[in-house]
Design a protein around this motif. Structure first.
Motif, mmCIF file in Angstrom:
data_model
loop_
_atom_site.group_PDB
_atom_site.id
_atom_site.type_symbol
_atom_site.label_atom_id
_atom_site.label_comp_id
_atom_site.label_asym_id
_atom_site.label_seq_id
_atom_site.Cartn_x
_atom_site.Cartn_y
_atom_site.Cartn_z
ATOM 1 N N VAL A 30 0.829 -1.202 0.000
ATOM 2 C CA VAL A 30 0.000 0.000 0.000
ATOM 3 C C VAL A 30 0.863 1.251 0.000
ATOM 4 O O VAL A 30 0.592 2.212 -0.737
ATOM 5 N N VAL A 31 1.911 1.266 0.815
ATOM 6 C CA VAL A 31 2.799 2.427 0.861
ATOM 7 C C VAL A 31 3.466 2.649 -0.496
ATOM 8 O O VAL A 31 3.529 3.785 -0.992
ATOM 9 N N ALA A 32 3.945 1.565 -1.110
ATOM 10 C CA ALA A 32 4.596 1.697 -2.423
ATOM 11 C C ALA A 32 3.621 2.208 -3.473
ATOM 12 O O ALA A 32 3.960 3.097 -4.271
ATOM 13 N N LEU A 33 2.402 1.666 -3.478
ATOM 14 C CA LEU A 33 1.406 2.130 -4.454
ATOM 15 C C LEU A 33 1.039 3.592 -4.200
ATOM 16 O O LEU A 33 0.881 4.376 -5.147
ATOM 17 N N LEU A 34 0.897 3.941 -2.925
ATOM 18 C CA LEU A 34 0.541 5.318 -2.581
ATOM 19 C C LEU A 34 1.593 6.291 -3.105
ATOM 20 O O LEU A 34 1.264 7.308 -3.743
ATOM 21 N N PHE A 35 2.854 5.973 -2.877
ATOM 22 C CA PHE A 35 3.915 6.852 -3.374
ATOM 23 C C PHE A 35 3.944 6.873 -4.899
ATOM 24 O O PHE A 35 4.162 7.935 -5.505
ATOM 25 N N THR A 66 12.459 -2.104 -16.640
ATOM 26 C CA THR A 66 13.184 -3.189 -17.306
ATOM 27 C C THR A 66 14.297 -3.764 -16.430
ATOM 28 O O THR A 66 14.794 -4.848 -16.698
ATOM 29 N N ILE A 67 14.685 -3.028 -15.367
ATOM 30 C CA ILE A 67 15.704 -3.543 -14.454
ATOM 31 C C ILE A 67 15.107 -4.714 -13.679
ATOM 32 O O ILE A 67 14.019 -4.591 -13.111
ATOM 33 N N PRO A 68 15.770 -5.854 -13.640
ATOM 34 C CA PRO A 68 15.240 -6.974 -12.850
ATOM 35 C C PRO A 68 14.957 -6.545 -11.416
ATOM 36 O O PRO A 68 15.753 -5.812 -10.812
ATOM 37 N N SER A 69 13.827 -6.968 -10.886
ATOM 38 C CA SER A 69 13.384 -6.494 -9.578
ATOM 39 C C SER A 69 14.398 -6.786 -8.482
ATOM 40 O O SER A 69 14.611 -5.957 -7.587
ATOM 41 N N LEU A 70 15.049 -7.938 -8.547
ATOM 42 C CA LEU A 70 16.038 -8.270 -7.522
ATOM 43 C C LEU A 70 17.228 -7.332 -7.605
ATOM 44 O O LEU A 70 17.775 -6.902 -6.586
ATOM 45 N N ALA A 71 17.634 -6.996 -8.835
ATOM 46 C CA ALA A 71 18.742 -6.054 -9.010
ATOM 47 C C ALA A 71 18.361 -4.674 -8.488
ATOM 48 O O ALA A 71 19.181 -3.976 -7.877
ATOM 49 N N LEU A 72 17.111 -4.277 -8.725
ATOM 50 C CA LEU A 72 16.642 -2.972 -8.264
ATOM 51 C C LEU A 72 16.674 -2.901 -6.739
ATOM 52 O O LEU A 72 17.054 -1.878 -6.157
ATOM 53 N N LEU A 73 16.286 -4.001 -6.086
ATOM 54 C CA LEU A 73 16.376 -4.051 -4.625
ATOM 55 C C LEU A 73 17.829 -3.895 -4.175
ATOM 56 O O LEU A 73 18.119 -3.192 -3.205
ATOM 57 N N GLY A 74 18.733 -4.560 -4.880
ATOM 58 C CA GLY A 74 20.155 -4.450 -4.549
ATOM 59 C C GLY A 74 20.670 -3.029 -4.713
ATOM 60 O O GLY A 74 21.417 -2.524 -3.871
ATOM 61 N N PHE A 75 20.246 -2.351 -5.794
ATOM 62 C CA PHE A 75 20.662 -0.970 -6.014
ATOM 63 C C PHE A 75 20.175 -0.072 -4.875
ATOM 64 O O PHE A 75 20.886 0.833 -4.430
ATOM 65 N N ALA A 91 12.183 0.700 -4.061
ATOM 66 C CA ALA A 91 12.318 -0.119 -5.264
ATOM 67 C C ALA A 91 10.951 -0.461 -5.852
ATOM 68 O O ALA A 91 10.755 -0.393 -7.074
ATOM 69 N N LEU A 92 10.004 -0.813 -5.010
ATOM 70 C CA LEU A 92 8.658 -1.151 -5.487
ATOM 71 C C LEU A 92 7.972 0.065 -6.103
ATOM 72 O O LEU A 92 7.260 -0.054 -7.097
ATOM 73 N N THR A 93 8.189 1.220 -5.510
ATOM 74 C CA THR A 93 7.613 2.455 -6.059
ATOM 75 C C THR A 93 8.163 2.732 -7.455
ATOM 76 O O THR A 93 7.414 3.028 -8.396
ATOM 77 N N ALA A 94 9.485 2.620 -7.590
ATOM 78 C CA ALA A 94 10.109 2.842 -8.896
ATOM 79 C C ALA A 94 9.588 1.845 -9.929
ATOM 80 O O ALA A 94 9.358 2.198 -11.095
ATOM 81 N N TYR A 95 9.383 0.606 -9.484
ATOM 82 C CA TYR A 95 8.922 -0.446 -10.373
ATOM 83 C C TYR A 95 7.482 -0.210 -10.836
ATOM 84 O O TYR A 95 7.080 -0.682 -11.900
ATOM 85 N N ALA A 96 6.706 0.525 -10.033
ATOM 86 C CA ALA A 96 5.277 0.709 -10.319
ATOM 87 C C ALA A 96 4.965 2.000 -11.067
ATOM 88 O O ALA A 96 3.804 2.235 -11.434
ATOM 89 N N LEU A 97 5.958 2.833 -11.292
ATOM 90 C CA LEU A 97 5.688 4.152 -11.867
ATOM 91 C C LEU A 97 5.167 4.103 -13.299
ATOM 92 O O LEU A 97 4.247 4.847 -13.670
ATOM 93 N N LEU A 98 5.748 3.251 -14.144
ATOM 94 C CA LEU A 98 5.461 3.296 -15.579
ATOM 95 C C LEU A 98 3.984 3.130 -15.921
ATOM 96 O O LEU A 98 3.432 3.960 -16.659
ATOM 97 N N PRO A 99 3.282 2.083 -15.438
ATOM 98 C CA PRO A 99 1.873 1.938 -15.841
ATOM 99 C C PRO A 99 1.009 3.129 -15.445
ATOM 100 O O PRO A 99 0.145 3.559 -16.225
ATOM 101 N N ILE A 100 1.244 3.682 -14.251
ATOM 102 C CA ILE A 100 0.422 4.811 -13.791
ATOM 103 C C ILE A 100 0.762 6.062 -14.578
ATOM 104 O O ILE A 100 -0.137 6.798 -15.034
ATOM 105 N N LEU A 101 2.049 6.311 -14.776
ATOM 106 C CA LEU A 101 2.477 7.518 -15.500
ATOM 107 C C LEU A 101 1.996 7.489 -16.942
ATOM 108 O O LEU A 101 1.412 8.464 -17.438
ATOM 109 N N ARG A 102 2.213 6.368 -17.607
ATOM 110 C CA ARG A 102 1.831 6.271 -19.018
ATOM 111 C C ARG A 102 0.308 6.368 -19.177
ATOM 112 O O ARG A 102 -0.181 7.052 -20.079
#
Length: 497
Positions: A30-35, A66-75, A91-102
């Motif tokens: 929920v926090v990740a989606l909210l952000f 496109t960055i693998p989710s595990l790699a994104l967590l590591g970054f 990491a989850l927030t960054a991963y979720a941005l594209l569908p909402i933004l587009r």
């Protein structure tokens, strides 16, 4: 039916833990989606007004996804210099941005130009036009993007368990580590159901608001904010000491022993956070104060943390003293007294294979090096005190080497996909699968005794920690540790007892 019965029995015995990780998963998602919504929706609206920036910015969001989710967590761990919920949420927030933004950009851009012209002709300001016309008409498309992001977040959040962020991934990772499908199902099925539940809530919200009012959307937004802020209103006593642990059963067993000893002998409250994955994650957590103490092995401290290689045949006492001195000098860390058990590396084969080939030592394996297939973990395959050192000290290599996750290697061995694996000398698999350990006749593998590692400043702040943490020094034999691992991994013993 048998699988369902096993699943129900596991749920019944792990209810307290289940609801805790379920809440962690819900809160994190929920926090990740909210952000993601609070970032992507306003940004999407802005891009409709500044269209020359639209493609580059949406392209950046696409690259993030496109960055693998595990790699994104590591970054995120490296970027934020900590483990746990914060890097997972980022990491989850960054991963979720594209569908909402587009979808926000596309939805508003797709509003009929004639309607927009009519609104402008009626004297509507840009803000009023957005609120009264553009957002209501674009809302179905925006909500579709939000629903897509929610499903992505809930599924990807299971990987957050690898960085000690909790959630349903704890059960999945435990299942993989123990080759136990029931644990995997206990994490995977609720995660799937949770994704469907959130999708249903968002779909109903969309239907109730479509063409009428945005009130239902604001109501869900408000509820999300309440869930996100809920931990701030917890009045439970906060622990002063956090004990960390890597992902296997052994560090978790010892961490809970430390917890009981500290709470019995001092006035300190202790929290246990295990399942941290690799040595790097646990060590970074210690350095960034996410944990105060964790169990580290003498061989690992020396070879991985200090990048030093002990001479073959070095005694347990010499390895410990070298590690203790080096950790204090280089990192200002206090390395307390080690326990008796030596969880060193070993090569394990099926009992029938050892009997058939007549092999007892690693040197004996040279004769069959072109016939045997090795199953090594990624870490062992790349360690100086692992396969690299084996080739150097023993002077031979194996024709076939398969690298895999630690939780899969025993399964690969027992299903005869590989002929032998790297193992730990106190592994529960030795008991469960009647494995034979090859004698390290050239003394390649250094001693791996477990001992508490902590910052010197933490020890100075809480000097009462030293006595209970050293209470286990010189105790627990290899056989006792092996049996405890077996009780946890295969008999599902309760660690909290």
């Amino acid at each position: 039916m048998e699988t369902l019965q096993e699943l129900w029995e596991l749920f019944s015995t792990r209810q307290g833990e289940f609801w805790q990780v379920m809440w962690q998963h819900v809160h994190m998602s929920v926090v990740a989606l909210l952000f993601a919504v609070l970032i992507a929706v306003p940004l999407g609206i802005l891009l409709t007004r500044k269209q020359k920036f639209a493609e580059p910015i949406i392209g950046v969001a696409a690259v993030l996804q496109t960055i693998p989710s595990l790699a994104l967590l590591g970054f995120m761990i490296l970027l934020l210099n900590q483990i746990g919920t914060l890097p997972a949420v980022v990491a989850l927030t960054a991963y979720a941005l594209l569908p909402i933004l587009r979808n926000t950009y596309t939805g508003i851009q797709g509003v009929d130009p004639s309607i927009q012209e009519a609104a402008t002709g009626m004297g509507m300001s840009s803000v009023r036009k957005l609120r009264k016309i553009e957002l209501p008409m674009a809302m179905p498309i925006i909500m579709a993007g939000i629903r897509t992001s929610m499903v992505l977040i809930v599924g990807t959040a299971t990987l957050a368990a690898l960085i000690s962020a909790g959630g349903l991934g704890d059960f999945i990772m435990t299942g993989i580590d123990r080759a136990n499908n029931t644990y995997i199902l206990l994490g995977a099925l609720p995660a799937a159901l949770l994704a469907l539940f959130f999708d249903f809530i968002l779909r109903m919200t969309e239907k109730r608001s479509q063409g009428k009012t945005l009130a239902p959307i604001f109501a869900v937004l408000g509820l999300s904010i309440v869930i996100a802020l809920a931990p701030l209103f917890s009045f439970a006593q906060q622990p002063q000491i956090t004990i960390g642990g890597k992902i296997t059963a052994e560090p978790e067993i010892i961490a809970n022993m430390y917890k009981h000893l500290i709470e019995e002998e001092t006035d300190l409250m202790v929290d246990v956070r295990t399942g941290m994955g690799s040595t790097d994650i646990a060590f970074n957590a210690l350095q960034s104060d996410d944990v105060d103490v964790y169990l580290e092995f003498t061989g690992t401290a020396l070879t991985t943390l200090l990048d030093e290689t002990p001479e073959p045949g070095t005694t347990e006492e010499e390895v410990y003293e070298q590690a203790r001195t080096g950790l204090m000098e280089e990192y200002d860390l206090a390395y307390l007294e080690p326990m008796a058990f030596n969880n060193t590396y070993a090569l394990a084969v099926r009992g029938e294979t050892a009997d058939e080939l007549g092999i007892e030592t690693i040197s004996d394996m040279e004769t069959y090096s072109d016939q045997l297939t090795a199953g090594f973990t990624f870490e062992f395959a790349d360690r100086e005190d692992g396969y690299i050192g084996l080739q150097d000290i023993y002077g031979f290599s194996f024709a076939e080497v398969e690298t895999m996750d630690s939780g899969l290697r025993t399964r690969a061995l027992t299903t005869e996909q590989v002929d032998f694996i790297d193992a730990f000398s106190t592994s529960a698999d030795i008991i469960e699968y009647d494995l034979e350990l090859m004698e390290d006749d050239e003394n390649l593998f250094p001693p791996y005794q477990g001992a508490p590692l902590m910052k010197q400043e933490t020890l100075e702040e809480y000097p009462e920690l030293e006595e209970p943490l050293n209470r286990l020094a010189g105790m627990i034999t290899d056989e006792e540790m092996q049996e405890m691992n077996y009780q946890v991994e295969y008999e599902d013993a309760d660690l909290m007892l």
